[in-house]
Scaffold this motif. Structure first.
Motif, PDB file in Angstrom:
ATOM      1  N   ARG A   1      -3.059   2.947  -1.865  1.00 16.67           N
ATOM      2  CA  ARG A   1      -3.377   4.075  -0.343  1.00 16.67           C
ATOM      3  C   ARG A   1      -4.746   5.273  -0.873  1.00 16.67           C
ATOM      4  NH1 ARG A   1       2.614   5.340  -2.072  1.00 16.67           N
ATOM      5  NH2 ARG A   1       1.562   7.421  -2.820  1.00 16.67           N
TER       6      ARG A   1
ATOM      7  N   VAL B   1       0.875  -1.209  -0.297  1.00 10.26           N
ATOM      8  CA  VAL B   1      -0.294  -0.422   0.515  1.00 10.26           C
ATOM      9  C   VAL B   1       0.741   1.271  -0.127  1.00 10.26           C
ATOM     10  CG1 VAL B   1      -0.228  -0.109   2.332  1.00 10.26           C
ATOM     11  CG2 VAL B   1      -2.374   1.167   1.280  1.00 10.26           C
TER      12      VAL B   1
ATOM     13  N   LEU C   1      -7.680   2.628  -0.296  1.00  7.91           N
ATOM     14  CA  LEU C   1      -7.848   1.576   1.224  1.00  7.91           C
ATOM     15  C   LEU C   1      -8.600   2.538   1.648  1.00  7.91           C
ATOM     16  CD1 LEU C   1      -5.942   0.132   2.614  1.00  7.91           C
ATOM     17  CD2 LEU C   1      -4.706   1.911   3.956  1.00  7.91           C
TER      18      LEU C   1
END
Length: 327
Positions: free
Chosen positions: A298, A291, A301
């Motif tokens: 990112r 990530v 997420l």
């Protein structure tokens, strides 16, 4: 159980020791045997004591046992089944065990069981061909059968395998039909399926620490060497525990022959994958590991469901950069 003496002001803590046996039953850790250093001497801990650590309250207590007590020993192996502790083998310097082989060492091949509910030891009568007396061997349990592997016998180190039926108390030797690991002591044996045992590390007969891993199928009696990422991390006198998805976690131990060079103690954790992981874990690990490298991950997420987001964030901590020093 009759509790041992306790000081009026100080909190009771188990004495330091090595070569002891410990098992967890429900929410308590039971510790028995082993030895400690007093000056230049190695002193074996009393055989009539068992130390109990309450994992909920964080409190130690010590109790005096009754029944058919095992002799004071180090290098025994222990397992837990249906709430009882089983120990096999071991040795002591005073020769008080059931096999006195020379003036210094006493070697043992007895089985003893401890019942926490009744606070008593029992020595069951076993049948069949028992393993030779030994110490620093490895043990594990599959179902209602206990397995003993290798260990030190006098100046030799073995890789033999014995099975004890814990219902009939009958010993039998497992004779492998394939090539297997060389003899060793101070290794571990861990159940990873209903029929498989994982062996790791140990000390060779020439006192060289080892880093190989082997898988034994107790039904086919075949050994298979396991390819893994820790060939450069030999271990002896470590611990190995089964965990989620049949992984095996190895912690601590030494990377040196500690009776000669006592400087190689380790504090890193080695995780062995013994079977393919579930798809959910594969996906969670991929996100957690990557990530920080990928902007798309990112940015998306926070779109995960709350429970899944929490799981991924927790796993991200596992893949964090580490500055820990390891041996």
């Amino acid at each position: 159980m009759d509790s041992g003496p306790e000081g009026p002001c100080c909190e009771l803590v188990a004495q330091e020791r090595s070569g002891h046996t410990a098992v967890v039953v429900e929410n308590r850790l039971y510790v028995w045997g082993g030895y400690m250093s007093v000056g230049e001497e190695e002193v074996f801990l009393p055989n009539y004591e068992i130390w109990v650590y309450d994992l909920e309250r964080g409190i130690w207590d010590v109790f005096n046992m009754t029944g058919e007590l095992p002799p004071p020993m180090s290098g025994t192996c222990g397992c837990s089944l249906d709430g009882d502790m089983y120990i096999f083998g071991g040795c002591d310097y005073s020769g008080q065990t059931n096999q006195l082989t020379d003036i210094y060492w006493g070697w043992n091949n007895e089985v003893h069981t401890f019942d926490p509910m009744n606070a008593s030891w029992r020595q069951p009568e076993t049948h069949g061909c028992a393993p030779a007396p030994r110490a620093a061997h490895a043990s594990s349990i599959l179902g209602c059968r206990g397995y003993i592997c290798g260990g030190r016998i006098m100046e030799t180190r073995r890789s033999d395998i014995y099975c004890l039926d814990l219902e009939s108390w009958t010993w039998s030797e497992i004779v492998p039909v394939s090539a297997g690991p060389e003899g060793r002591s101070w290794h571990t044996l861990t159940a990873v399926s209903d029929s498989s045992l994982f062996l790791f590390g140990g000390l060779r007969v020439d006192c060289k620490p080892m880093s190989d891993g082997w898988l034994l199928d107790v039904e086919t009696k075949k050994w298979r060497e396991v390819d893994h990422n820790f060939k450069n991390k030999p271990r002896l006198w470590h611990t190995a525990c089964p965990c989620k998805d049949s992984d095996v976690i190895v912690f601590g131990g030494s990377c040196d022959y500690i009776l000669r060079v006592d400087t190689g103690h380790c504090n890193d954790t080695l995780i062995f994958q013994m079977q393919p992981h579930p798809l959910f874990r594969i996906c969670k690990d991929f996100i957690a590991k990557n990530v920080k490298k990928h902007e798309m991950l990112r940015s998306q997420l926070t779109l995960l469901p709350p429970s899944l987001l929490t799981a991924v964030q927790s796993r991200m901590y596992f893949y964090r950069p580490s500055n820990k020093q390891t041996n």
